[in-house]
Write an enzyme that holds these catalytic residues in place. Structure first.
Site, mmCIF file in Angstrom:
data_model
loop_
_atom_site.group_PDB
_atom_site.id
_atom_site.type_symbol
_atom_site.label_atom_id
_atom_site.label_comp_id
_atom_site.label_asym_id
_atom_site.label_seq_id
_atom_site.Cartn_x
_atom_site.Cartn_y
_atom_site.Cartn_z
ATOM 1 C CG PHE A 150 -0.245 0.639 2.469
ATOM 2 C CD1 PHE A 150 -0.012 1.814 2.886
ATOM 3 C CD2 PHE A 150 0.206 -0.450 3.534
ATOM 4 C CE1 PHE A 150 0.412 2.041 3.870
ATOM 5 C CE2 PHE A 150 0.915 -0.069 4.524
ATOM 6 C CZ PHE A 150 0.993 1.085 4.880
ATOM 7 C CE LYS A 174 -3.015 -8.293 -4.567
ATOM 8 N NZ LYS A 174 -3.395 -7.321 -3.612
ATOM 9 C CD GLU A 177 -5.812 -5.834 0.246
ATOM 10 O OE1 GLU A 177 -4.751 -5.615 -0.547
ATOM 11 O OE2 GLU A 177 -5.511 -6.759 0.988
ATOM 12 C CB SER A 227 4.611 -7.627 5.755
ATOM 13 O OG SER A 227 3.860 -8.543 5.215
ATOM 14 C CB CYS A 282 10.352 -0.190 2.697
ATOM 15 S SG CYS A 282 11.019 0.259 1.337
ATOM 16 C CD GLU A 382 8.103 -3.031 8.455
ATOM 17 O OE1 GLU A 382 7.704 -3.964 7.831
ATOM 18 O OE2 GLU A 382 8.682 -2.428 7.489
HETATM 19 P P1 NAD Z 1 1.338 -6.687 3.012
HETATM 20 O O1 NAD Z 1 2.399 -7.553 3.235
HETATM 21 O O2 NAD Z 1 0.146 -6.588 3.894
HETATM 22 O O3 NAD Z 1 0.873 -6.715 1.740
HETATM 23 C C1 NAD Z 1 1.520 -6.719 0.326
HETATM 24 C C2 NAD Z 1 0.829 -7.140 -0.837
HETATM 25 O O4 NAD Z 1 0.328 -8.729 -0.355
HETATM 26 C C3 NAD Z 1 -0.497 -6.617 -0.933
HETATM 27 O O5 NAD Z 1 -0.723 -6.773 -2.429
HETATM 28 C C4 NAD Z 1 -1.429 -7.617 -0.517
HETATM 29 O O6 NAD Z 1 -2.824 -7.513 -0.977
HETATM 30 C C5 NAD Z 1 -0.979 -8.946 -0.644
HETATM 31 N N1 NAD Z 1 -1.195 -9.724 0.752
HETATM 32 C C6 NAD Z 1 -1.648 -9.484 1.949
HETATM 33 N N2 NAD Z 1 -1.807 -10.462 2.694
HETATM 34 C C7 NAD Z 1 -1.405 -11.562 1.794
HETATM 35 C C8 NAD Z 1 -1.470 -12.920 2.255
HETATM 36 N N3 NAD Z 1 -1.913 -13.507 3.220
HETATM 37 N N4 NAD Z 1 -1.247 -13.837 1.116
HETATM 38 C C9 NAD Z 1 -0.674 -13.512 0.087
HETATM 39 N N5 NAD Z 1 -0.701 -12.052 -0.277
HETATM 40 C C10 NAD Z 1 -1.207 -11.073 0.597
HETATM 41 O O7 NAD Z 1 2.172 -5.195 3.121
HETATM 42 P P2 NAD Z 1 1.650 -3.806 3.229
HETATM 43 O O8 NAD Z 1 0.946 -3.548 4.742
HETATM 44 O O9 NAD Z 1 0.690 -3.487 1.910
HETATM 45 O O10 NAD Z 1 2.889 -3.140 2.895
HETATM 46 C C11 NAD Z 1 3.974 -2.660 4.094
HETATM 47 C C12 NAD Z 1 5.142 -3.561 4.195
HETATM 48 O O11 NAD Z 1 5.717 -3.418 2.904
HETATM 49 C C13 NAD Z 1 5.925 -3.167 5.099
HETATM 50 O O12 NAD Z 1 6.344 -4.350 5.823
HETATM 51 C C14 NAD Z 1 6.982 -2.763 4.347
HETATM 52 O O13 NAD Z 1 8.336 -2.655 4.939
HETATM 53 C C15 NAD Z 1 6.920 -3.461 3.088
HETATM 54 N N6 NAD Z 1 7.701 -2.774 2.101
HETATM 55 C C16 NAD Z 1 8.980 -3.231 1.478
HETATM 56 C C17 NAD Z 1 9.576 -2.457 0.572
HETATM 57 C C18 NAD Z 1 10.967 -2.992 0.159
HETATM 58 O O14 NAD Z 1 11.459 -2.575 -0.808
HETATM 59 N N7 NAD Z 1 11.450 -3.900 0.850
HETATM 60 C C19 NAD Z 1 8.979 -1.584 -0.086
HETATM 61 C C20 NAD Z 1 7.781 -1.183 0.323
HETATM 62 C C21 NAD Z 1 7.165 -1.618 1.436
#
Ligand code: NAD
Length: 497
Positions: A150, A174, A177, A227, A282, A382
């Site tokens: 997000f 994808k 959401e 994450s 991040c 985090e």
């Molecule tokens: P998230 O892991 O909740 O979601 C990421 C994606 O995975 C979304 O598209 C979501 O719909 C999908 N998703 C969620 N739950 C899932 C599941 N159980 N199975 C499969 N897919 C699933 O992350 P977020 O809250 O959207 O974003 C924040 C996180 O992203 C933080 O941990 C941040 O550090 C990380 N991030 C990392 C970087 C990097 O470059 N390392 C960059 C941006 C964000």
């Protein structure tokens, strides 16, 4: 009027009816502003079929044609980035200038990908044997999936899709959401730029859509950002299913401040990197390691600066916006309470903030803890919110060890005027992206972005040459031409003469 965000498949919005939907919020008002459709297995399959058909055409498009489309997309993006920024602020909450900044950083990858003819050049060796030449080429993979978080709804997908498309692949994005609209806007720009239908698709949804992308045999590669637990899951499942996967995970970024640092610079940058985008980056700094005697002065400088920050609606010129959802805000305030319980000194309590925005918005002001110790959850976890923790240490080595012992290794920074200390830090720190007097060292598009340890699963980082490598596979051709003579039958292993 409530908006409705649906999938983008085969060059147009999806016409069907969704069984499941999710709410889209405006984080600055706390109100639901619309619904986003969630894809089921059949819709993902439809997108994959469209992408396969798009790939069959696009992989044969000349490099000249591909770069023309990319240049056009770049122009449209540049012209309309203000509109994308407004969409991002309305769904994510980050302030408008920050939203514009993320589109600009994404655009840099589009500009890098415009150089694809050069990036795809292979090698050629003439006469490796008598009248035999050898050359290497890199070819696209096919249909590739991009699953994004997000916090950067435009930039993170743009870390990947410009290069994937330039290399001749077809893409299914994808998005998160929580803020789905930016991806659809970019899909419209691709169509206007002349990209054939099916080469860029967007499916919205949750785990159901991700799982189908992970198991569909025609999806050849997946780039994931999110994450750490989900990144690990995506990496393990995708590779088990024979796919190429790069999965970027969470972070806990440290800033090490040595006694000889310029403390005003360090305080300014701690504010920018700790509270920009409400800490939902991040590459945000969430742990500041202060060496020795400077801690008191530095904490005072940071706390004075926090007092000048305005938290509020990102459309009103505030410095910092709300958190993305009420649920996430509550999780972060839970960490603030835990920090107090665990004995850290709460210097500034963001829970007291008086925001310039609707009272129902998802607010938490900048929060500063001092005397944080490595066993506290505000240090180990985090948090992904505007919470900065100061840890006091007695030496450079103690600070470096803390960073190297932490399971995350995305970004880090050292603040010092000592070149020798900076050099040792960049050499010994176990983190993928390092800043020297620079707090958020996000590499330019022509370098590659990625962390170490629990911050990245897979061996390829995003964009730069590594991105080109990820989205292509190598082939080596050995050819002999028009030599009427030949050596006759020889069942021995080919040797060069
Ligand atoms: P998230 O892991 O909740 O979601 C990421 C994606 O995975 C979304 O598209 C979501 O719909 C999908 N998703 C969620 N739950 C899932 C599941 N159980 N199975 C499969 N897919 C699933 O992350 P977020 O809250 O959207 O974003 C924040 C996180 O992203 C933080 O941990 C941040 O550090 C990380 N991030 C990392 C970087 C990097 O470059 N390392 C960059 C941006 C964000």
């Amino acid at each position: 009027m409530s908006k409705h965000v649906t999938h983008w498949i085969d060059g147009k919005p999806f016409g069907g009816v969704a069984d499941r939907q999710g709410d889209i919020f405006d984080p600055a008002t706390g109100q639901v502003t619309g619904q986003v459709d969630f894809a089921d297995v059949a819709i993902v399959d439809e997108a994959v079929a469209a992408a396969n058909a798009g790939f069959a055409e696009w992989r044969h498009a000349s490099l000249t044609k591909r770069t023309q489309v990319l240049f056009k997309f770049r122009e449209l993006l540049n012209e309309r980035k203000g509109e994308i920024a407004e969409l991002i602020t309305a769904e994510h909450g980050k302030v408008l200038s920050d939203a514009l900044g993320e589109v600009t950083r994404g655009q840099e990858v589009v500009e890098f990908a415009c150089g694809i003819p050069h990036l795809l050049k292979g090698g050629f060796s003439e006469s490796v044997s008598t009248r035999v030449d050898v050359y290497s080429i890199r070819q696209p993979l096919g249909v590739v999936g991009i699953i994004s978080p997000f916090n950067f709804p435009a930039m993170v997908p743009m870390w990947f899709f410009p290069i994937a498309i330039a290399a001749g692949n077809a893409v299914i994005v994808k998005p998160s959401e929580k803020d789905p609209s930016a991806a659809n806007y970019m899909a419209e720009l691709w169509a206007e730029a002349g990209l054939p239908a099916g080469v860029f698709n967007v499916v919205h949804g949750d785990k159901v859509a991700v799982d189908r992308l992970l198991e569909h045999p025609d999806v050849k590669a997946l780039s994931f950002v999110g994450s750490t637990p989900i990144a690990r899951y995506v990496y393990e499942t995708g590779t088990k299913n024979g796919k190429r996967v790069q999965a970027l995970g969470g972070a806990k970024n440290h800033m090490l401040v040595l006694p000889d640092a310029d403390l005003d610079l360090a305080a300014d940058q701690a504010i920018n990197a700790g509270f920009g985008s409400a800490g939902e980056r991040c590459m945000a700094i969430s742990a500041l390691i202060a060496v020795d005697s400077i801690a008191d002065e530095l904490v005072a400088k940071i706390s004075d600066r926090i007092a000048t920050l305005r938290t509020g609606d990102g459309r009103r010129g505030s410095d910092m916006g709300p958190l993305v959802t009420g649920q996430h805000r509550d999780k972060v305030t839970g960490y603030v309470a835990a920090g107090v319980d665990e004995g850290a000194t709460l210097v500034v309590d963001g829970r007291d903030v008086e925001p310039d925005g609707d009272a129902a918005g998802f607010w938490l002001g900048p929060t500063l803890f001092d005397n944080v110790t490595p066993d506290m959850s505000i240090y180990t976890d985090e948090i992904f919110g505007p919470v900065l923790s100061v840890v006091r240490v007695h030496s450079f080595d103690e600070g470096l060890k803390l960073i190297n012992d932490h399971p995350y290794g995305n970004g880090t920074a050292i603040f010092t005027n000592d070149g020798g200390a900076a050099r040792r830090f960049q050499n010994e720190v176990e983190v993928g992206m390092v800043g020297v007097n620079v707090p958020i060292p996000v590499p330019m598009a022509y370098y590659s972005f990625g962390g170490w340890k629990n911050s990245l699963f897979g061996d390829t980082h995003a964009h730069g040459q590594e991105g080109v490598h990820f989205y292509t596979r190598g082939k080596v051709v050995t050819s002999r031409w028009l030599d009427p003579s030949h050596g006759g039958i020889n069942l021995g292993f080919p040797q060069n003469v």
